[in-house]
Scaffold this active site. Structure first.
Site, PDB file in Angstrom:
ATOM      1  N   CYS A   2       0.849  -1.180   0.000  1.00 38.85           N
ATOM      2  CA  CYS A   2       0.000   0.000   0.000  1.00 38.85           C
ATOM      3  C   CYS A   2       0.891   1.238   0.000  1.00 38.85           C
ATOM      4  O   CYS A   2       1.843   1.348   0.774  1.00 38.85           O
ATOM      5  CB  CYS A   2      -0.950   0.094   1.181  1.00 38.85           C
ATOM      6  SG  CYS A   2      -2.223  -1.147   1.177  1.00 38.85           S
ATOM      7  N   ARG A  27       4.112  -0.929  -4.479  1.00 36.26           N
ATOM      8  CA  ARG A  27       3.643  -1.283  -3.131  1.00 36.26           C
ATOM      9  C   ARG A  27       2.267  -1.929  -3.144  1.00 36.26           C
ATOM     10  O   ARG A  27       1.742  -2.309  -2.106  1.00 36.26           O
ATOM     11  CB  ARG A  27       3.621  -0.032  -2.248  1.00 36.26           C
ATOM     12  CG  ARG A  27       4.961   0.631  -2.104  1.00 36.26           C
ATOM     13  CD  ARG A  27       4.868   1.891  -1.291  1.00 36.26           C
ATOM     14  NE  ARG A  27       4.620   1.621   0.105  1.00 36.26           N
ATOM     15  CZ  ARG A  27       5.570   1.436   1.017  1.00 36.26           C
ATOM     16  NH1 ARG A  27       6.840   1.515   0.666  1.00 36.26           N
ATOM     17  NH2 ARG A  27       5.260   1.192   2.267  1.00 36.26           N
ATOM     18  N   TRP A  72      -2.647  -2.827  -1.698  1.00 33.36           N
ATOM     19  CA  TRP A  72      -2.403  -4.272  -1.733  1.00 33.36           C
ATOM     20  C   TRP A  72      -3.363  -4.861  -0.704  1.00 33.36           C
ATOM     21  O   TRP A  72      -3.266  -4.570   0.488  1.00 33.36           O
ATOM     22  CB  TRP A  72      -0.957  -4.575  -1.365  1.00 33.36           C
ATOM     23  CG  TRP A  72      -0.638  -6.041  -1.429  1.00 33.36           C
ATOM     24  CD1 TRP A  72      -0.592  -6.815  -2.542  1.00 33.36           C
ATOM     25  CD2 TRP A  72      -0.310  -6.892  -0.334  1.00 33.36           C
ATOM     26  NE1 TRP A  72      -0.264  -8.108  -2.207  1.00 33.36           N
ATOM     27  CE2 TRP A  72      -0.075  -8.184  -0.858  1.00 33.36           C
ATOM     28  CE3 TRP A  72      -0.177  -6.722   1.047  1.00 33.36           C
ATOM     29  CZ2 TRP A  72       0.266  -9.281  -0.064  1.00 33.36           C
ATOM     30  CZ3 TRP A  72       0.175  -7.812   1.832  1.00 33.36           C
ATOM     31  CH2 TRP A  72       0.389  -9.062   1.275  1.00 33.36           C
ATOM     32  N   ASN A  96      -2.007   2.748   5.300  1.00 31.16           N
ATOM     33  CA  ASN A  96      -1.129   1.614   5.002  1.00 31.16           C
ATOM     34  C   ASN A  96      -0.828   0.932   6.334  1.00 31.16           C
ATOM     35  O   ASN A  96      -0.395   1.586   7.272  1.00 31.16           O
ATOM     36  CB  ASN A  96       0.154   2.127   4.329  1.00 31.16           C
ATOM     37  CG  ASN A  96       1.302   1.119   4.371  1.00 31.16           C
ATOM     38  OD1 ASN A  96       2.452   1.492   4.499  1.00 31.16           O
ATOM     39  ND2 ASN A  96       1.011  -0.143   4.263  1.00 31.16           N
ATOM     40  N   GLY A  97      -1.075  -0.378   6.401  1.00 26.02           N
ATOM     41  CA  GLY A  97      -0.818  -1.114   7.637  1.00 26.02           C
ATOM     42  C   GLY A  97      -1.953  -2.078   7.902  1.00 26.02           C
ATOM     43  O   GLY A  97      -2.733  -2.401   6.994  1.00 26.02           O
ATOM     44  N   GLU A 456      16.565 -19.428  -4.902  1.00 20.98           N
ATOM     45  CA  GLU A 456      16.222 -18.091  -5.398  1.00 20.98           C
ATOM     46  C   GLU A 456      15.709 -18.159  -6.836  1.00 20.98           C
ATOM     47  O   GLU A 456      14.752 -17.465  -7.207  1.00 20.98           O
ATOM     48  CB  GLU A 456      17.441 -17.154  -5.265  1.00 20.98           C
ATOM     49  CG  GLU A 456      17.266 -15.758  -5.823  1.00 20.98           C
ATOM     50  CD  GLU A 456      16.113 -14.978  -5.201  1.00 20.98           C
ATOM     51  OE1 GLU A 456      15.523 -15.406  -4.199  1.00 20.98           O
ATOM     52  OE2 GLU A 456      15.784 -13.922  -5.775  1.00 20.98           O
ATOM     53  N   LYS A 460      12.032 -16.832  -7.960  1.00 20.19           N
ATOM     54  CA  LYS A 460      11.857 -15.824  -9.012  1.00 20.19           C
ATOM     55  C   LYS A 460      10.915 -16.329 -10.099  1.00 20.19           C
ATOM     56  O   LYS A 460      10.031 -15.625 -10.553  1.00 20.19           O
ATOM     57  CB  LYS A 460      13.241 -15.497  -9.595  1.00 20.19           C
ATOM     58  CG  LYS A 460      13.483 -14.097  -9.976  1.00 20.19           C
ATOM     59  CD  LYS A 460      13.933 -13.169  -8.884  1.00 20.19           C
ATOM     60  CE  LYS A 460      13.123 -13.184  -7.624  1.00 20.19           C
ATOM     61  NZ  LYS A 460      13.673 -12.357  -6.570  1.00 20.19           N
ATOM     62  N   GLU A 463       7.269 -16.568  -8.945  1.00 24.82           N
ATOM     63  CA  GLU A 463       6.748 -15.234  -8.643  1.00 24.82           C
ATOM     64  C   GLU A 463       6.301 -14.483  -9.897  1.00 24.82           C
ATOM     65  O   GLU A 463       5.263 -13.835  -9.895  1.00 24.82           O
ATOM     66  CB  GLU A 463       7.872 -14.476  -7.934  1.00 24.82           C
ATOM     67  CG  GLU A 463       7.536 -13.101  -7.464  1.00 24.82           C
ATOM     68  CD  GLU A 463       8.710 -12.455  -6.745  1.00 24.82           C
ATOM     69  OE1 GLU A 463       9.834 -12.983  -6.785  1.00 24.82           O
ATOM     70  OE2 GLU A 463       8.488 -11.393  -6.152  1.00 24.82           O
ATOM     71  N   HIS A 479      15.038 -38.825  -3.134  1.00 26.18           N
ATOM     72  CA  HIS A 479      14.356 -39.201  -1.894  1.00 26.18           C
ATOM     73  C   HIS A 479      12.891 -38.765  -1.896  1.00 26.18           C
ATOM     74  O   HIS A 479      12.295 -38.607  -0.832  1.00 26.18           O
ATOM     75  CB  HIS A 479      15.095 -38.618  -0.686  1.00 26.18           C
ATOM     76  CG  HIS A 479      16.487 -39.150  -0.545  1.00 26.18           C
ATOM     77  ND1 HIS A 479      16.752 -40.464  -0.222  1.00 26.18           N
ATOM     78  CD2 HIS A 479      17.690 -38.572  -0.755  1.00 26.18           C
ATOM     79  CE1 HIS A 479      18.061 -40.659  -0.200  1.00 26.18           C
ATOM     80  NE2 HIS A 479      18.661 -39.529  -0.533  1.00 26.18           N
ATOM     81  N   LYS A 579       5.708  -5.035  -3.146  1.00 26.77           N
ATOM     82  CA  LYS A 579       7.037  -4.881  -2.550  1.00 26.77           C
ATOM     83  C   LYS A 579       6.878  -4.272  -1.164  1.00 26.77           C
ATOM     84  O   LYS A 579       5.859  -3.634  -0.890  1.00 26.77           O
ATOM     85  CB  LYS A 579       7.843  -3.923  -3.442  1.00 26.77           C
ATOM     86  CG  LYS A 579       9.293  -4.303  -3.579  1.00 26.77           C
ATOM     87  CD  LYS A 579       9.945  -3.523  -4.680  1.00 26.77           C
ATOM     88  CE  LYS A 579      11.424  -3.793  -4.735  1.00 26.77           C
ATOM     89  NZ  LYS A 579      11.763  -5.155  -5.152  1.00 26.77           N
TER      90      LYS A 579
HETATM   91  C1  F6R Z   1      11.000 -11.802  -4.164  1.00 30.75           C
HETATM   92  C2  F6R Z   1      10.897 -10.651  -3.296  1.00 30.75           C
HETATM   93  C3  F6R Z   1      10.470 -10.880  -1.898  1.00 30.75           C
HETATM   94  C4  F6R Z   1      11.278  -9.974  -0.952  1.00 30.75           C
HETATM   95  C5  F6R Z   1      10.750 -10.107   0.490  1.00 30.75           C
HETATM   96  C6  F6R Z   1      11.602  -9.318   1.470  1.00 30.75           C
HETATM   97  O1  F6R Z   1      11.429 -11.418  -5.437  1.00 30.75           O
HETATM   98  O2  F6R Z   1      11.127  -9.546  -3.690  1.00 30.75           O
HETATM   99  O3  F6R Z   1      10.588 -12.222  -1.531  1.00 30.75           O
HETATM  100  O4  F6R Z   1      12.609 -10.363  -1.031  1.00 30.75           O
HETATM  101  O5  F6R Z   1       9.438  -9.662   0.540  1.00 30.75           O
HETATM  102  O6  F6R Z   1      11.614  -7.969   1.122  1.00 30.75           O
HETATM  103  P1  F6R Z   1      12.706  -7.001   1.729  1.00 30.75           P
HETATM  104  O7  F6R Z   1      14.002  -7.410   1.163  1.00 30.75           O
HETATM  105  O8  F6R Z   1      12.291  -5.622   1.323  1.00 30.75           O
HETATM  106  O9  F6R Z   1      12.687  -7.207   3.215  1.00 30.75           O
END
Ligand code: F6R
Length: 584
Positions: A2, A27, A72, A96-97, A456, A460, A463, A479, A579
């Protein structure tokens, strides 16, 4: 998650708010809305979907004062009705929160209020309306005293020629510019509008008019918060000729590494002092940040020979962890605002552990909790999926490993710049992306540090492409997970260590013999040669075992990006995500 923007200007506000919301869209993009105040009248437009849904109607809003929100969804599905701002009586608010006690508040104080949404946020405006005593600031303080959870709130009131803001555990910055004064969740919203910003602290309030900004602490004493440069500029928010931020940011990884190296000296002395007598290390974070901790665990243990664990922050904080004065907790976070990571760091501090923050956000909450900050200098990361910040985190943690081991590792990192550039600019990933896009599932495999990178790669891909995927230790495949392999499955096997190549290649054979398709990402010539007729080979430069993640991860990020494009996904704004996850 948000984004909020508010302003009190000497010109029309709606287009400025719209522009700010566009910059905060990373956000959240479930709905967007704007409220403005003109001659004591509040007008609102809000719509489900991305900020651009407001493009045509935002300009209908008159007034020099206003607030905006990009959402969000947490409480209540994405819809017009659940979009912010919410209005009641003389007020409109954006939030936001999470208001954790919203049900209790509704039951206890608002049983006769006509709620128009399913959100937790609407209680704030209903309480403002109910308790309004003619003074916006004291009423806002009273309402905030009733709230549990986290909030960044911006309010307009028909009786006040400005906006009010309140902050607890969700970020708000304020700033002044040529057109007037602003509040926002994050610096990009004010890029090109404010050269300097101030960061509100928990329990702070602010009153913002076109003439100035006043900040108050929790007792409503006027206070000063330091003024710092706004590092987000229109230039560093541009796409730079790339079709998506994800590609631009993957390509910026070598600069993230170089710049992180260049600023490390600002922290080095303090890190050395803090790390004397450390006998245990815990690396914590969420998602990609946690995955960078998994990589770092390998080299920290190898170089410094200090036991090191990586823990997901949301687990660490609830497991009554064993930490004490000789434990170093390293909290890793691109945004520095992730609620679980910030709370994990607070918990570690309260247990007397030494806390280092590794963040890409110099003014973030995590930085203010930590004893020392190691900066990641990746620059603003706009794509929801983290890419260049992962590279920056790996570099920052590598330098930390050097301090712990009493070695200067900056040279190693400087040497990596060329191979990194080569990988992000010249690797042809199209055959692997094509395979992934047609698959029923993609399994990322590796051993030791390659396994950490595989996790990772898997995160990715799922996601941004929504293809089911798992990261798995190559030796564990047989296994259980091997049962999932058939001709519709793809395995992406990362092999960068000569030491383990002989073992990792067994996994390639096992997948091929079950008719699965295989891509091998390797720097080892003999492995490339051995599988060239049976698998797709992605050849990457040899950067040594412990820095190989900086190149192998770029190849994996490119696979995720190109697969998303083949499936017509928006890689910058994956569904359901945002994010900066500032709630639990
Ligand atoms: C994946 C991604 C998320 C962030 C996670 C932590 O591509 O971006 O998994 O890594 O939400 O975010 P930060 O690093 O801002 O604490």
């Amino acid at each position: 998650m948000c984004g909020i923007v508010g302003c009190a200007l000497r010109r029309r506000a709606s287009d400025i708010i719209y522009g700010g919301l566009k910059q905060l869209e990373y956000r959240g993009y479930d709905s967007a809305g704007i409220a403005t105040l003109s001659k004591g009248q509040i007008s609102i437009v809000k719509k489900q979907g991305k900020v651009s849904a407001l493009e045509n109607c935002a300009s209908d809003l008159d007034g020099n004062i206003g607030i905006g929100h990009t959402r969000w969804a947490t409480h209540g599905k994405p819809s017009d009705a659940n979009a912010h701002p919410f209005a009641a009586g003389k007020f409109a608010i954006v939030h936001n929160g999470i208001i954790e006690n919203c049900l209790e508040l509704k039951r206890e104080f608002l049983s006769d209020s006509p709620f128009s949404s399913d959100t937790d946020s609407e209680v704030i405006v209903r309480l403002l309306d109910k308790y309004y005593d003619g003074n916006l600031l004291t009423t806002l303080k009273k309402v905030c005293s009733l709230l549990s959870g986290s909030y960044a709130i911006a309010v307009i009131c028909a009786d006040f020629e400005g906006i009010a803001a309140a902050k607890f555990k969700s970020p708000i910055i304020v700033g002044s510019g040529a057109d007037g004064n602003f509040a926002a969740s994050d610096a990009p919203a004010l890029a090109g509008l404010c050269r300097d910003i101030s960061v509100l602290e928990d329990n702070d309030f602010a009153l913002i008019t076109s003439d100035g900004i006043k900040i108050f602490d929790g007792d409503l004493n006027e206070v000063f918060r330091p003024v710092r440069p706004n590092l987000a500029t229109p230039a560093n928010l541009e796409l730079g000729g790339c079709p998506f931020y994800m590609l631009k940011e993957i390509r910026e990884a070598p600069y993230a590494v170089a710049n992180t190296c260049a600023v490390f000296h600002t922290a080095e002395g303090e890190v050395k002092k803090l790390c004397k007598n450390i006998n245990r290390i815990i690396l914590t974070g969420c998602g990609t940040a946690y995955n960078s901790g998994l990589v770092a665990k390998r080299y920290i243990e190898q170089f410094a020979r200090i036991p090191c664990e990586a823990e997901i922050a949301g687990e660490f904080r609830y497991k009554n962890p064993i930490v004490g004065g000789n434990t170093l907790v390293v909290a890793i976070s691109q945004s520095g605002e992730t609620a679980d990571t910030v709370e994990a760091a607070r918990l570690a501090k309260s247990a007397n552990a030494k806390v280092i923050a590794v963040t890409n956000a110099p003014y973030s909450q995590l930085n203010s909790v930590a004893d020392v900050v190691i900066p990641v200098a990746a620059g603003p990361e706009i794509c929801v999926a983290a890419t260049k910040s992962y590279a920056g985190q790996i570099a920052a943690l590598y330098l930390l490993a050097g301090v712990l081991a009493g070695k200067d590792l900056t040279d190693d990192l400087q040497k990596i710049s060329e191979p990194c550039k080569n990988t992000v600019e010249n690797t042809d990933i199209s055959a692997v992306a094509d395979m992934c896009a047609r698959s029923s599932g993609v399994y990322f495999l590796g051993r030791d540090i390659d396994y950490a990178v595989a996790l990772e790669g898997s995160l990715k891909l799922k996601e941004v492409s929504y293809i089911p995927s798992e990261g798995y230790p190559a030796g564990e495949l047989k296994h259980g997970t091997l049962a999932l392999i058939d001709e519709s499955a793809v395995a992406v096997v990362v092999i960068t260590s000569e030491r383990l190549a002989g073992k990792s290649k067994n996994a390639v054979e096992q997948v091929l013999s079950r008719k699965g398709k295989v891509a091998v990402i390797t720097c080892i010539n003999s492995i490339a040669e051995e599988f060239k007729d049976r698998a797709v080979i992605i050849k990457i430069p040899d950067c040594g075992e412990y820095l190989s993640p900086l190149v192998s991860s770029s190849a994996l990020q490119l696979i995720a990006y190109e697969t998303a494009l083949l499936l017509n996904r928006d890689p910058d704004k994956p569904r359901n995500l945002a994010k900066s996850v500032t709630v639990e």
